[in-house]
Write an enzyme that holds these catalytic residues in place. Structure first.
Site, mmCIF file in Angstrom:
data_model
loop_
_atom_site.group_PDB
_atom_site.id
_atom_site.type_symbol
_atom_site.label_atom_id
_atom_site.label_comp_id
_atom_site.label_asym_id
_atom_site.label_seq_id
_atom_site.Cartn_x
_atom_site.Cartn_y
_atom_site.Cartn_z
ATOM 1 N N LYS A 194 0.845 -1.205 0.000
ATOM 2 C CA LYS A 194 0.000 0.000 0.000
ATOM 3 C C LYS A 194 0.877 1.251 0.000
ATOM 4 C CE LYS A 194 -1.833 2.802 3.032
ATOM 5 N NZ LYS A 194 -1.941 4.077 2.313
ATOM 6 N N GLY A 245 7.018 4.691 8.301
ATOM 7 C CA GLY A 245 6.159 5.852 8.492
ATOM 8 C C GLY A 245 6.359 6.449 9.868
ATOM 9 N N GLU A 267 10.114 0.844 10.465
ATOM 10 C CA GLU A 267 11.133 1.866 10.207
ATOM 11 C C GLU A 267 10.422 3.199 10.414
ATOM 12 O OE1 GLU A 267 12.973 4.645 8.939
ATOM 13 O OE2 GLU A 267 12.909 3.905 6.879
ATOM 14 N N CYS A 301 13.480 10.454 6.947
ATOM 15 C CA CYS A 301 13.451 9.968 8.333
ATOM 16 C C CYS A 301 14.821 10.109 8.998
ATOM 17 C CB CYS A 301 12.962 8.536 8.382
ATOM 18 S SG CYS A 301 13.755 7.500 7.160
ATOM 19 N N GLU A 398 10.121 15.346 15.499
ATOM 20 C CA GLU A 398 10.463 15.235 14.086
ATOM 21 C C GLU A 398 9.620 16.248 13.298
ATOM 22 O OE1 GLU A 398 9.284 11.623 11.969
ATOM 23 O OE2 GLU A 398 11.259 11.606 11.036
HETATM 24 P P1 NDP Z 1 1.918 7.827 8.491
HETATM 25 O O1 NDP Z 1 2.710 7.013 9.421
HETATM 26 O O2 NDP Z 1 0.511 8.108 8.795
HETATM 27 O O3 NDP Z 1 1.945 7.153 7.021
HETATM 28 C C1 NDP Z 1 2.742 6.065 6.610
HETATM 29 C C2 NDP Z 1 1.881 5.020 5.894
HETATM 30 O O4 NDP Z 1 1.011 4.371 6.830
HETATM 31 C C3 NDP Z 1 0.968 5.597 4.817
HETATM 32 O O5 NDP Z 1 0.851 4.679 3.764
HETATM 33 C C4 NDP Z 1 -0.325 5.737 5.576
HETATM 34 O O6 NDP Z 1 -1.450 5.840 4.758
HETATM 35 C C5 NDP Z 1 -0.342 4.473 6.395
HETATM 36 N N1 NDP Z 1 -1.216 4.502 7.570
HETATM 37 C C6 NDP Z 1 -1.788 5.582 8.189
HETATM 38 N N2 NDP Z 1 -2.515 5.183 9.246
HETATM 39 C C7 NDP Z 1 -2.405 3.842 9.308
HETATM 40 C C8 NDP Z 1 -2.915 2.834 10.195
HETATM 41 N N3 NDP Z 1 -3.661 3.157 11.239
HETATM 42 N N4 NDP Z 1 -2.585 1.545 9.971
HETATM 43 C C9 NDP Z 1 -1.797 1.204 8.937
HETATM 44 N N5 NDP Z 1 -1.290 2.094 8.064
HETATM 45 C C10 NDP Z 1 -1.574 3.401 8.244
HETATM 46 O O7 NDP Z 1 2.689 9.156 8.220
HETATM 47 P P2 NDP Z 1 2.028 10.557 7.784
HETATM 48 O O8 NDP Z 1 1.952 10.593 6.337
HETATM 49 O O9 NDP Z 1 0.750 10.821 8.503
HETATM 50 O O10 NDP Z 1 3.095 11.588 8.317
HETATM 51 C C11 NDP Z 1 3.035 12.052 9.654
HETATM 52 C C12 NDP Z 1 4.403 12.256 10.213
HETATM 53 O O11 NDP Z 1 5.088 11.021 10.194
HETATM 54 C C13 NDP Z 1 5.300 13.168 9.397
HETATM 55 O O12 NDP Z 1 5.135 14.487 9.738
HETATM 56 C C14 NDP Z 1 6.650 12.653 9.749
HETATM 57 O O13 NDP Z 1 7.090 13.260 10.928
HETATM 58 C C15 NDP Z 1 6.444 11.199 9.988
HETATM 59 N N6 NDP Z 1 6.835 10.349 8.853
HETATM 60 C C16 NDP Z 1 7.955 9.622 8.956
HETATM 61 C C17 NDP Z 1 8.372 8.838 7.902
HETATM 62 C C18 NDP Z 1 9.607 8.039 7.979
HETATM 63 O O14 NDP Z 1 10.104 7.577 6.948
HETATM 64 N N7 NDP Z 1 10.139 7.799 9.137
HETATM 65 C C19 NDP Z 1 7.636 8.783 6.638
HETATM 66 C C20 NDP Z 1 6.415 9.554 6.653
HETATM 67 C C21 NDP Z 1 6.064 10.297 7.725
HETATM 68 P P3 NDP Z 1 -1.911 7.316 4.331
HETATM 69 O O15 NDP Z 1 -0.865 7.867 3.451
HETATM 70 O O16 NDP Z 1 -3.158 7.088 3.619
HETATM 71 O O17 NDP Z 1 -2.101 8.098 5.592
#
Ligand code: NDP
Length: 495
Positions: A194, A245, A267, A301, A398
């Site tokens: 996804k 994420g 991660e 990240c 972050e």
């Molecule tokens: P998320 O953790 O929400 O998104 C990562 C992925 O998880 C996306 O595909 C998201 O879908 C999906 N997701 C969201 N909610 C759920 C759930 N309950 N169960 C399973 N999967 C889920 O990150 P955000 O995009 O909301 O970003 C928020 C903050 O996270 C950022 O400001 C940043 O600080 C951090 N971040 C860190 C990352 C890293 O690589 N360490 C990467 C991205 C964000 P969808 O896109 O539809 O929400």
């Protein structure tokens, strides 16, 4: 074209040394109006759809399917069915498919790079020179392991787990896909992936690569949707969840899979310390620090978002840093000269604005170089905060944007203590000319990756992952195969 002038009897020179626009054409990308779900090698219609945008101007790019829990189940079923045949292939046969994917990605790299910048907002020179070559390199690298698993894990009789559910974020959409899919397939698993809600298009274009490479139906399934689709995938009948994420969602996933027997790798976020000693080559270090935080608008990240400067060089370092920031070109991601592109989404922009405001309210001093931001789209100027205390939110949380917080230290011990004073532990950087000091620091920094005199270097052969709230499990290298394998005599569940 820039005007030229002729001074005296010398040859003509440009009248103005600013960069002329160098837009990359988007003609190579043929977008469909609507994308469905890629399940079992076919496009399966979903009931609902949402619009995906170009962050550079908020223009709609395409309609994308919102997968329901039933669609997720269907995709996992297709992956389960495909597992029997895929896992029985010899390693060398699986390798051929992976090599094919790698070669097709390399051949179609311009198309993918343009689409990545269009849908994600990152500068084309980054998608072209970093994301695409690395994505192809991951497939090449893991193709090489597919027929050598017995040697990779001697005397452990490795076998695939089954179906892997993979959830990826929006900061490196295609690269994260490659990090997830390549080792899973090399190890003999099938996958349901996804992509993030805001950046689904390169994953959907990848479905066409899957078709071109004649990957057996169901081995790779791509389902788009929002967080609820991700949650449904976590709850589905998969054998493993690989997630990249936010820490918050990562923790929620860990709670959901606890006791289910599903394997898990997380991660998550980071708040990396980039530590600048007074004996470092300062100009080189400033380049690395700039790259560490402004690369991909800081949507990284492992971004070097906290800079620790040794007090004795604080003033020249900050002066050079600000001077270098003034030369960063912020603007259209599709312009080949752009250094800092668009922020990925309105939500992310709001989060950056909120944290930057918190930094100012708490008393830090802000600097942003003069730059004209486009009127439409999501933009944030490169920012540096000085006068930052360790307790400030901008030093703890972050930000995931182009915002650097500068702190100081006097001794190596103090640098280590301050650098480790964070709930995260993903990466760190050390700038010094002393090799012994690099090793001394690397031993003490609680970070999964420690870069020395460089930053943000990625390589498929090298493991990547974190400690503490940055997650667990490693991706890349031999280590990245292990979470996709079970071993005779070993339990298959747990991290
Ligand atoms: P998320 O953790 O929400 O998104 C990562 C992925 O998880 C996306 O595909 C998201 O879908 C999906 N997701 C969201 N909610 C759920 C759930 N309950 N169960 C399973 N999967 C889920 O990150 P955000 O995009 O909301 O970003 C928020 C903050 O996270 C950022 O400001 C940043 O600080 C951090 N971040 C860190 C990352 C890293 O690589 N360490 C990467 C991205 C964000 P969808 O896109 O539809 O929400």
């Amino acid at each position: 074209m820039t005007d030229v002038v002729k001074r005296g009897d010398r040859s003509p020179v440009p009248a103005d040394w600013t960069y002329a626009p160098a837009p990359e054409s988007t003609d190579i990308v043929k977008l469909q109006d609507r994308y469905e779900l890629f399940i079992g090698g076919k496009w399966v219609e979903a009931k609902e759809h949402f619009t995906t945008l170009a962050p550079r101007d908020e223009s709609p790019l395409a309609e994308v399917a919102q997968a329901s829990a039933a669609d997720v189940q269907n995709a996992v079923g297709a992956a389960r069915e495909a597992f029997t045949g895929w896992s029985k292939l010899t390693g060398s046969e699986r390798a051929k498919y992976l090599f094919r994917i790698a070669r097709i990605l390399a051949e179609r790299s311009r198309e993918f790079a343009v689409l990545e910048s269009l849908n994600g907002g990152k500068p084309i020179k980054e998608s072209r020179d970093v994301d695409l070559p690395l994505a192809a390199a991951h497939f090449f690298y893991y193709a090489g392991w597919a027929d050598k698993l017995e040697y990779a894990f001697p005397n452990r009789k490795p076998r695939p787990l089954g179906v892997a559910g993979q959830i990826i974020p929006w900061n490196f959409p295609l690269l994260m896909l490659a990090w997830k899919i390549a080792p899973a397939l090399a190890a003999g698993n099938t996958v349901v992936l996804k992509p993030a809600e805001t950046t689904p298009l390169t994953a959907l274009l990848f479905a066409d690569v899957v078709r071109q490479a004649e990957i057996p139906p169901g081995v790779i399934n791509i389902i788009t949707g929002d967080g609820s689709t991700g949650a449904a995938l976590v709850d589905s009948d998969v054998d493993k969840i690989a997630f990249t994420g936010s820490t918050e969602v990562g923790k929620a996933i860990q709670r959901r899979v606890a006791g289910t027997g599903k394997k898990l790798t997380l991660e998550l976020g980071g708040k990396a310390a980039n530590i600048l000693f007074d004996d470092a080559a300062l100009d080189q270090a400033i380049e690395g620090i700039i790259n560490g935080i402004y690369f991909n608008q800081g949507h990284v990240c492992c971004a070097g978002s906290r800079l620790f400067v040794q007090e004795s060089i604080y003033e020249p370092a900050i002066e050079k840093l600000k001077k270098r920031m003034q030369t960063l070109r912020v603007g259209d991601p599709l312009d080949k000269n752009t250094d800092v592109g668009a922020i990925n989404s309105r939500e992310q922009l709001n989060r950056i604005v909120e944290l930057v405001q918190a930094g100012q309210d708490e008393g830090a001093e802000i600097y942003q170089p003069p730059c004209r931001l486009p009127e439409k789209g999501y933009w944030f100027a490169p920012t540096v905060f000085t006068n930052v205390a360790q307790s400030y939110r901008i030093a703890q949380e972050e930000i995931f944007g182009p915002v650097l917080s500068v702190l100081t230290f006097r001794t190596p011990d103090e640098a280590v203590e301050k650098a480790n004073n964070t709930p995260y532990g993903l990466s760190a950087g050390v700038w010094t000319e002393k090799g012994s000091r690099i090793l001394w620091m690397a031993e003490r920094l609680r970070a999964g990756v420690v870069w020395a005199n460089t930053f943000n270097r990625f390589d498929p052969t090298s493991p990547f992952g974190g400690y503490k709230e940055s997650g667990f499990g490693r991706e890349g290298g031999l280590h990245g195969l292990e979470p996709y394998m079970a071993f005779d005599g070993a339990e298959t569940f747990g991290g």
